[in-house]
Design a protein around this motif. Structure first.
Motif, PDB file in Angstrom:
ATOM      1  N   ILE A   1       0.728  -1.235   0.012  1.00 38.73           N
ATOM      2  CA  ILE A   1      -0.007   0.127  -0.161  1.00 38.73           C
ATOM      3  C   ILE A   1       0.906   1.159   0.046  1.00 38.73           C
ATOM      4  O   ILE A   1       0.527   2.256  -0.767  1.00 38.73           O
ATOM      5  CB  ILE A   1      -1.036   0.035   1.070  1.00 38.73           C
ATOM      6  CG1 ILE A   1      -1.903  -1.219   1.086  1.00 38.73           C
ATOM      7  CG2 ILE A   1      -1.793   1.392   1.198  1.00 38.73           C
ATOM      8  CD1 ILE A   1      -2.844  -1.312  -0.025  1.00 38.73           C
ATOM      9  N   ASP A   2       1.810   1.144   0.697  1.00 36.25           N
ATOM     10  CA  ASP A   2       2.796   2.341   1.062  1.00 36.25           C
ATOM     11  C   ASP A   2       3.475   2.696  -0.432  1.00 36.25           C
ATOM     12  O   ASP A   2       3.295   3.783  -0.989  1.00 36.25           O
ATOM     13  CB  ASP A   2       3.780   2.108   1.908  1.00 36.25           C
ATOM     14  CG  ASP A   2       3.355   2.176   3.323  1.00 36.25           C
ATOM     15  OD1 ASP A   2       2.171   2.621   3.603  1.00 36.25           O
ATOM     16  OD2 ASP A   2       3.995   1.754   4.116  1.00 36.25           O
TER      17      ASP A   2
ATOM     18  N   ALA B   1      -6.231   0.931   0.233  1.00 32.02           N
ATOM     19  CA  ALA B   1      -5.750   0.542   1.625  1.00 32.02           C
ATOM     20  C   ALA B   1      -6.364  -0.839   2.361  1.00 32.02           C
ATOM     21  O   ALA B   1      -5.726  -1.516   2.899  1.00 32.02           O
ATOM     22  CB  ALA B   1      -5.782   1.516   2.595  1.00 32.02           C
TER      23      ALA B   1
ATOM     24  N   LYS C   1       0.831   4.074  -2.870  1.00 30.76           N
ATOM     25  CA  LYS C   1       0.214   5.490  -2.546  1.00 30.76           C
ATOM     26  C   LYS C   1       0.889   6.547  -3.401  1.00 30.76           C
ATOM     27  O   LYS C   1       0.081   7.492  -3.875  1.00 30.76           O
ATOM     28  CB  LYS C   1       0.266   5.665  -1.065  1.00 30.76           C
ATOM     29  CG  LYS C   1      -0.207   6.933  -0.805  1.00 30.76           C
ATOM     30  CD  LYS C   1      -0.088   7.211   0.887  1.00 30.76           C
ATOM     31  CE  LYS C   1      -0.976   8.144   1.414  1.00 30.76           C
ATOM     32  NZ  LYS C   1      -0.699   8.297   2.902  1.00 30.76           N
TER      33      LYS C   1
ATOM     34  N   LEU D   1      -7.841   6.233  -2.063  1.00 32.85           N
ATOM     35  CA  LEU D   1      -6.534   5.876  -1.210  1.00 32.85           C
ATOM     36  C   LEU D   1      -7.006   4.789  -0.088  1.00 32.85           C
ATOM     37  O   LEU D   1      -6.462   3.822   0.095  1.00 32.85           O
ATOM     38  CB  LEU D   1      -6.176   7.103  -0.532  1.00 32.85           C
ATOM     39  CG  LEU D   1      -5.198   7.865  -1.616  1.00 32.85           C
ATOM     40  CD1 LEU D   1      -4.701   9.115  -0.651  1.00 32.85           C
ATOM     41  CD2 LEU D   1      -4.134   7.188  -2.251  1.00 32.85           C
TER      42      LEU D   1
END
Length: 176
Positions: free
Chosen positions: A9-10, A39, A13, A35
């Motif tokens: 996810i990071d 997530a 992003k 987002l």
């Protein structure tokens, strides 16, 4: 959420924000929805809508409209589609073991750090499941696999190069 999924996810992003970089500030809740949807692994759009600030009563309907690309939200489905594709591809990459991870596992087995599970008798015909050190045969097998992966069993083969001279007789192209 697993550490692997959090890493995924990071990583995505930044990509997501880049895909939405030309959106006006009036679409900040829509950005937040995307987002949050990403997530949660693209699994709960209504929850993502709530977390993005849409009302609890309309979250399901709003999420459906955004993902369906109703007239007001035509810009959202292409972004979600790209993110889902990138998410799936990266998730597959992260799920594949590296050579280092495999070698570390074999080393842990050889060193006895990895336990095995066995049924152990406790008397009167009863058995319980207990963690026990791996059998010697399992540890030897792991050591063998680790050695093979490092090429420890390779035989030295000497290959000598030989030159072969091929002589072609004289012939005149005019003779044909």
């Amino acid at each position: 959420m697993s550490q692997q999924n959090q890493k995924l996810i990071d990583e995505l992003k930044t990509y997501a924000l880049d895909l939405m970089s030309d959106w006006s500030t009036s679409r900040s809740r829509q950005k937040s929805f995307i987002l949050n949807y990403m997530a949660n692994g693209f699994s709960n759009a209504a929850e993502a809508a709530k977390e993005a600030g849409f009302s609890e009563k309309s979250a399901h309907t709003t999420a459906h409209k955004m993902l369906g690309g109703s007239e007001k939200f035509l810009h959202i489905p292409p972004v979600v589609e790209k993110l889902k594709l990138a998410f799936d591809e990266r998730q597959t990459e992260l799920s594949i073991l590296s050579n280092l991870e495999i070698e570390q596992f074999w080393a842990d087995v050889v060193r006895g750090k990895i336990k095995d599970v066995k049924l152990v008798g406790v008397g009167e015909g009863e058995q319980v499941v207990k963690e026990v050190p791996a059998d010697l045969s399992i540890r030897l097998n792991a050591a063998d696999k680790a050695a093979r992966s490092k090429g420890m069993y390779q035989t030295n083969i000497d290959i000598t190069q030989r030159n072969i001279d091929i002589k072609v007789g004289d012939w005149d192209a005019d003779e044909d």
